[in-house]
Write a protein that holds these residues in place. Structure first.
Motif, PDB file in Angstrom:
ATOM      1  N   PHE A   1       2.399   1.550  -3.497  1.00  0.00           N
ATOM      2  CA  PHE A   1       1.332   2.038  -4.373  1.00  0.00           C
ATOM      3  C   PHE A   1       1.138   3.543  -4.201  1.00  0.00           C
ATOM      4  CE2 PHE A   1      -3.058   3.114  -5.265  1.00  0.00           C
ATOM      5  CZ  PHE A   1      -3.335   2.425  -6.429  1.00  0.00           C
ATOM      6  N   ALA A   2       1.158   4.024  -2.959  1.00  0.00           N
ATOM      7  CA  ALA A   2       0.959   5.450  -2.700  1.00  0.00           C
ATOM      8  C   ALA A   2       2.031   6.300  -3.387  1.00  0.00           C
ATOM      9  CB  ALA A   2       0.955   5.718  -1.197  1.00  0.00           C
TER      10      ALA A   2
ATOM     11  N   LYS B   1       0.820  -1.216   0.000  1.00  0.00           N
ATOM     12  CA  LYS B   1       0.000   0.000   0.000  1.00  0.00           C
ATOM     13  C   LYS B   1       0.855   1.268   0.000  1.00  0.00           C
ATOM     14  CE  LYS B   1      -4.343  -1.831   1.300  1.00  0.00           C
ATOM     15  NZ  LYS B   1      -5.586  -1.763   1.954  1.00  0.00           N
TER      16      LYS B   1
ATOM     17  N   PRO C   1      -5.420  -0.088  -4.811  1.00  0.00           N
ATOM     18  CA  PRO C   1      -4.360   0.119  -3.824  1.00  0.00           C
ATOM     19  C   PRO C   1      -3.667  -1.170  -3.390  1.00  0.00           C
ATOM     20  CG  PRO C   1      -6.182   1.565  -3.344  1.00  0.00           C
ATOM     21  CD  PRO C   1      -6.643   0.646  -4.450  1.00  0.00           C
TER      22      PRO C   1
ATOM     23  N   SER D   1      -1.888  -0.544 -10.676  1.00  0.00           N
ATOM     24  CA  SER D   1      -2.262   0.752 -11.224  1.00  0.00           C
ATOM     25  C   SER D   1      -1.901   0.764 -12.705  1.00  0.00           C
ATOM     26  CB  SER D   1      -1.560   1.897 -10.474  1.00  0.00           C
ATOM     27  OG  SER D   1      -0.170   1.720 -10.447  1.00  0.00           O
TER      28      SER D   1
END
Length: 151
Positions: A19-20, A16, A73, A77
């Motif tokens: 991903f951020a 996560k 998330p 992506s």
């Protein structure tokens, strides 16, 4: 003709958090050395979000309007060009490792047309992969720092 470039790398954070960093266009200039600027056009990163991104690569400045098409998330992506000097689609797939870190698989399908002139497509692919390898390595080093040193 579509050219595919791909590269796999590890980031020392949970999926996560990886991903951020990788899936928020506003953060691209923080970790992508070829990225000059980004500007979100219709709100925060999510499916359907559009943004403008400018790169300086191989002596050329390029501005694209890009749309996020997938935004899961910690998992995946994906984004693609809706306007720009040539088309591309990029994908990041995230895999959690047993130690809690993240494996990332990056793919980039580009249709450069004549934008890069007579540059062989194999050289363009090498430049793209080399750039991601360098940038992801720097990001991994940054993320390995204590959280209060990352921003």
């Amino acid at each position: 003709m579509t050219l595919r470039a791909e590269y796999a790398f590890d980031l020392p954070v949970a999926p996560k958090e990886a991903f951020a960093w990788l899936s928020d266009p506003a953060r691209d200039p923080e970790w992508q050395s070829a990225c000059v600027d980004t500007r979100l056009l219709n709100g925060a990163a999510r499916p359907g979000c559009r943004y403008e991104i400018t790169f300086q690569l191989i002596g050329k400045k390029m501005t694209f309007t890009v749309e996020i098409t997938e935004f899961e998330p910690g998992r995946r992506s994906r984004f693609h060009v809706v306007d720009g000097p040539f088309g591309y689609t990029g994908t990041y797939d995230y895999t959690e490792r047993a130690d809690g870190t993240t494996g990332v698989h990056w793919t980039f399908d580009v249709e450069p047309g004549d934008f890069f002139g007579i540059m062989p497509k194999s050289l363009l692919k090498k430049v793209l992969v080399s750039q991601v390898k360098k940038d992801s390595g720097k990001l991994a080093e940054r993320l390995a720092q204590p959280a209060h040193h990352r921003s």
